[in-house]
Design an enzyme around this catalytic site. Structure first.
Site, PDB file in Angstrom:
ATOM      1  N   TRP A 186     -22.222   0.863  13.597  1.00 54.55           N
ATOM      2  CA  TRP A 186     -20.891  -0.320  13.811  1.00 54.55           C
ATOM      3  C   TRP A 186     -21.331  -1.542  13.175  1.00 54.55           C
ATOM      4  O   TRP A 186     -20.410  -2.221  12.598  1.00 54.55           O
ATOM      5  CB  TRP A 186     -20.400  -0.204  15.139  1.00 54.55           C
ATOM      6  CG  TRP A 186     -19.752   1.059  15.302  1.00 54.55           C
ATOM      7  CD1 TRP A 186     -20.195   2.066  16.046  1.00 54.55           C
ATOM      8  CD2 TRP A 186     -18.540   1.531  14.753  1.00 54.55           C
ATOM      9  NE1 TRP A 186     -19.290   3.224  16.267  1.00 54.55           N
ATOM     10  CE2 TRP A 186     -18.184   3.028  15.163  1.00 54.55           C
ATOM     11  CE3 TRP A 186     -17.815   1.268  13.564  1.00 54.55           C
ATOM     12  CZ2 TRP A 186     -17.306   3.620  14.785  1.00 54.55           C
ATOM     13  CZ3 TRP A 186     -16.755   1.812  13.190  1.00 54.55           C
ATOM     14  CH2 TRP A 186     -16.394   3.017  13.893  1.00 54.55           C
ATOM     15  N   LYS A 188     -12.303   3.334  23.961  1.00 58.11           N
ATOM     16  CA  LYS A 188     -13.813   3.871  24.410  1.00 58.11           C
ATOM     17  C   LYS A 188     -13.401   3.542  26.317  1.00 58.11           C
ATOM     18  O   LYS A 188     -13.715   4.457  26.813  1.00 58.11           O
ATOM     19  CB  LYS A 188     -14.636   2.765  23.858  1.00 58.11           C
ATOM     20  CG  LYS A 188     -15.478   3.212  22.580  1.00 58.11           C
ATOM     21  CD  LYS A 188     -14.228   3.787  21.520  1.00 58.11           C
ATOM     22  CE  LYS A 188     -14.751   4.155  20.130  1.00 58.11           C
ATOM     23  NZ  LYS A 188     -15.217   3.126  19.080  1.00 58.11           N
ATOM     24  N   ASP A 226     -18.854  -7.459  19.258  1.00 57.95           N
ATOM     25  CA  ASP A 226     -18.049  -6.118  19.099  1.00 57.95           C
ATOM     26  C   ASP A 226     -18.605  -5.544  20.542  1.00 57.95           C
ATOM     27  O   ASP A 226     -19.613  -4.924  20.675  1.00 57.95           O
ATOM     28  CB  ASP A 226     -18.086  -5.367  17.868  1.00 57.95           C
ATOM     29  CG  ASP A 226     -17.723  -4.212  18.007  1.00 57.95           C
ATOM     30  OD1 ASP A 226     -16.965  -3.721  19.141  1.00 57.95           O
ATOM     31  OD2 ASP A 226     -17.818  -3.350  17.198  1.00 57.95           O
TER      32      ASP A 226
HETATM   33  C1  LIG Z   1     -15.201   3.024  17.935  1.00 58.41           C
HETATM   34  C2  LIG Z   1     -15.945   1.512  17.363  1.00 58.41           C
HETATM   35  C3  LIG Z   1     -15.107   0.686  16.462  1.00 58.41           C
HETATM   36  C4  LIG Z   1     -14.137   1.194  15.692  1.00 58.41           C
HETATM   37  O1  LIG Z   1     -13.134   0.976  16.398  1.00 58.41           O
HETATM   38  P1  LIG Z   1     -11.515   1.327  15.704  1.00 58.41           P
HETATM   39  O2  LIG Z   1     -10.770   1.064  17.034  1.00 58.41           O
HETATM   40  O3  LIG Z   1     -11.497   2.713  15.281  1.00 58.41           O
HETATM   41  O4  LIG Z   1     -11.462   0.498  14.585  1.00 58.41           O
HETATM   42  C5  LIG Z   1     -16.077  -0.434  16.265  1.00 58.41           C
HETATM   43  N1  LIG Z   1     -17.003  -0.588  16.960  1.00 58.41           N
HETATM   44  C6  LIG Z   1     -17.774  -0.109  17.866  1.00 58.41           C
HETATM   45  C7  LIG Z   1     -18.829  -0.752  18.557  1.00 58.41           C
HETATM   46  C8  LIG Z   1     -17.091   1.257  18.237  1.00 58.41           C
HETATM   47  O5  LIG Z   1     -17.423   1.913  19.089  1.00 58.41           O
END
Ligand SMILES: *Cc1c(COP(=O)(O)O)cnc(C)c1O
Length: 360
Positions: free
Chosen positions: A102, A196, A172
Site C-alpha cells: 500500500w 477494513k 494511512d
Molecule cells: C485497502 C487499503 C487501501 C485501499 O482502500 P480503498 O478504499 O480500496 O481505496 C489503502 N491503504 C490500505 C492500508 C488499505 O488496507
C-alpha cells in the site's frame, strides 16, 4: 442461518450486534417511517445521525478540537492523490516511508503531484519489517512525511509513532484505525477507508489538523478540498449516508465495549493466540519481524505450498473463510479486525493445529 468466521482483509467482518440493529431499523428508522438509505442528507434525521457519528468518533479517539473530521468518498486510494493536492501547500516534495504494497501505491500516485523522497524502505527484506526511525533520511523541506501505519497485505504494523519534528506526519491507517487508542495530536493527518475496521465500503474518514487546510492546489476538485468539505460538514454534495450510519453504529458498539483501550486488550489477546501458535510449530511460518507484526492482518505460510489449496478447502468447509493471502505475497492471511470474535480466532488456531496433525 449459519454465519461463517470471515477472515477477509476487506470489505470485512462487521460486529453482529451492529448488523442486527441495522436490520431492525431497516424499514423504519426511529419512527421516521423510512430507512436511512431513503432519507434526505439535509433532513434533520440524517443530520443527527451524521453529527452523532462524528461526536462518537471524536470521543473514541479523543480527537483534539483543532482537528477536523471529514466523512468523504473515493476510498483510501483517492487519498493517495488528495493528500498531496491539499498538503503540498506550495512545496515541491514529500517524504514517504516504503513499507509494502500500500505504501507503493501511495508513492506511485503522489509522484504525479510532487517529488517523492523515499525516506526509508523495507524492500531489502521483502517488506517484513518497519524501518527504525534512526535509519530514516528525512528532508526538512518536505511538505509532509507519509507512512502506511498498518500494511494490510504484508502484515507489518507501526507499534510506535515516528517523530517528524515540525514536518506533519500523515498516516494511512485504513486497516488498524480504532484497533487501539491513538495520540492524534502527533499526526498532521490520518486517513482510512472504512471497509477494513470501521464499516461498509464507500466511506473514507479523514482526520486533519485545521491549520493544514485551506491551501489546496488550485486544480483540487471541490469535493476533495479539505477546507471546503470541513466548512460544509462534509456535505458539499451527497455523502455516503448509509455507510456513515453503519459506521456510527460501529462507534457505539466500540463505546459499549469500553472504548479503544479495552478493544486494544482484546486485539492483543487475539493476535497472541495466532502468533504464539505460529512460533511453536515448524509446519507454519510467519515472515514478519516479531516487533512489527500486525495485530490485524496475519500473513503466514505453510512450509509446503503444495498443501495451500487443501488447507483453504478444509478451512472453508468448517466455516473459516477468506484465508487466502493476497496474490502479491501468496500464502495465507488471517485478518482479525475488531469485529472478529475471539471464538473465531480460537476456531482458526484449532483448525490449523488439526490440519498440522493430519498433514504434518
Ligand atoms: C485497502 C487499503 C487501501 C485501499 O482502500 P480503498 O478504499 O480500496 O481505496 C489503502 N491503504 C490500505 C492500508 C488499505 O488496507
Amino acid at each position: 442461518m449459519a454465519r461463517v468466521f470471515n477472515f477477509s482483509a476487506g470489505p470485512a467482518v462487521l460486529p453482529e450486534p451492529v448488523l442486527t440493529r441495522a436490520a431492525e431499523e431497516m424499514l423504519d428508522w426511529h419512527g421516521s417511517g423510512m430507512s436511512v438509505m431513503e432519507m434526505s442528507h439535509r433532513g434533520k434525521e440524517f443530520i443527527a445521525i451524521h453529527a452523532q457519528a462524528e461526536a462518537d468518533l471524536r470521543e473514541l479517539l479523543a480527537i483534539p478540537g483543532n482537528y477536523k473530521v471529514l466523512f468523504l468518498q473515493g476510498g483510501a486510494a483517492a487519498q493517495f492523490a488528495i493528500v498531496p493536492m491539499n498538503l503540498l501547500r506550495g512545496k515541491k516534495a514529500a517524504d514517504y516511508v516504503h513499507t509494502g504494497y500500500w505504501s507503493k501505491k501511495a508513492i506511485t500516485e503522489a509522484r504525479r503531484y510532487c517529488q517523492v523522497n523515499i525516506a526509508a524502505s523495507a524492500e531489502d527484506a521483502r517488506f517484513t519489517y518497519a524501518p527504525k526511525q534512526d535509519k530514516w533520511k528525512l528532508d526538512q523541506g518536505a511538505a509532509y512525511v507519509h507512512i502506511t501505519s498498518n500494511e494490510t497485505i504484508d502484515g507489518v504494523e507501526f507499534h510506535w509513532i515516528p517523530d517528524t519534528g515540525r514536518v506533519p506526519l500523515v498516516a494511512d491507517a485504513s486497516s488498524h484505525i480504532l484497533s487501539r487508542p491513538l495520540d492524534v495530536s502527533r499526526f498532521g493527518l490520518i486517513y482510512a477507508g472504512a471497509q477494513k475496521n470501521i464499516g461498509p465500503a464507500g466511506l473514507t474518514i479523514v482526520i486533519v489538523r485545521e491549520d493544514l487546510t485551506g491551501e489546496a492546489a488550485p486544480y483540487t476538485p471541490s469535493v476533495f478540498d479539505y477546507k471546503v468539505q470541513a466548512e460544509a460538514d462534509s456535505m458539499i454534495n451527497t455523502p455516503p449516508t448509509y455507510a456513515v450510519y453503519v459506521a456510527g453504529l460501529v462507534f457505539q458498539w466500540l463505546k459499549s465495549l469500553g472504548g479503544l483501550a479495552r478493544m486494544e486488550e482484546i486485539n492483543i489477546a487475539k493476535a497472541r493466540l495466532v502468533y504464539d501458535y505460529l512460533d511453536q510449530t515448524e509446519f507454519y511460518h510467519s515472515p514478519v519481524a516479531k516487533e512489527d507484526r500486525s495485530r490485524m492482518n496475519i500473513p503466514f505460510r505453510l512450509r509446503s505450498g503444495e498443501l495451500d489449496s487443501e488447507f483453504l478447502k478444509q478451512a472453508a468447509s468448517q466455516g473459516l473463510t477468506q484465508l487466502k493471502g493476497h496474490r502479491a505475497v501468496g500464502g495465507m492471511r488471517a485478518s482479525i479486525y475488531n469485529a472478529m470474535p475471539v471464538e473465531g480466532v480460537k476456531a482458526l488456531v484449532d483448525f490449523m493445529r488439526e490440519f498440522e496433525r493430519t498433514h504434518g
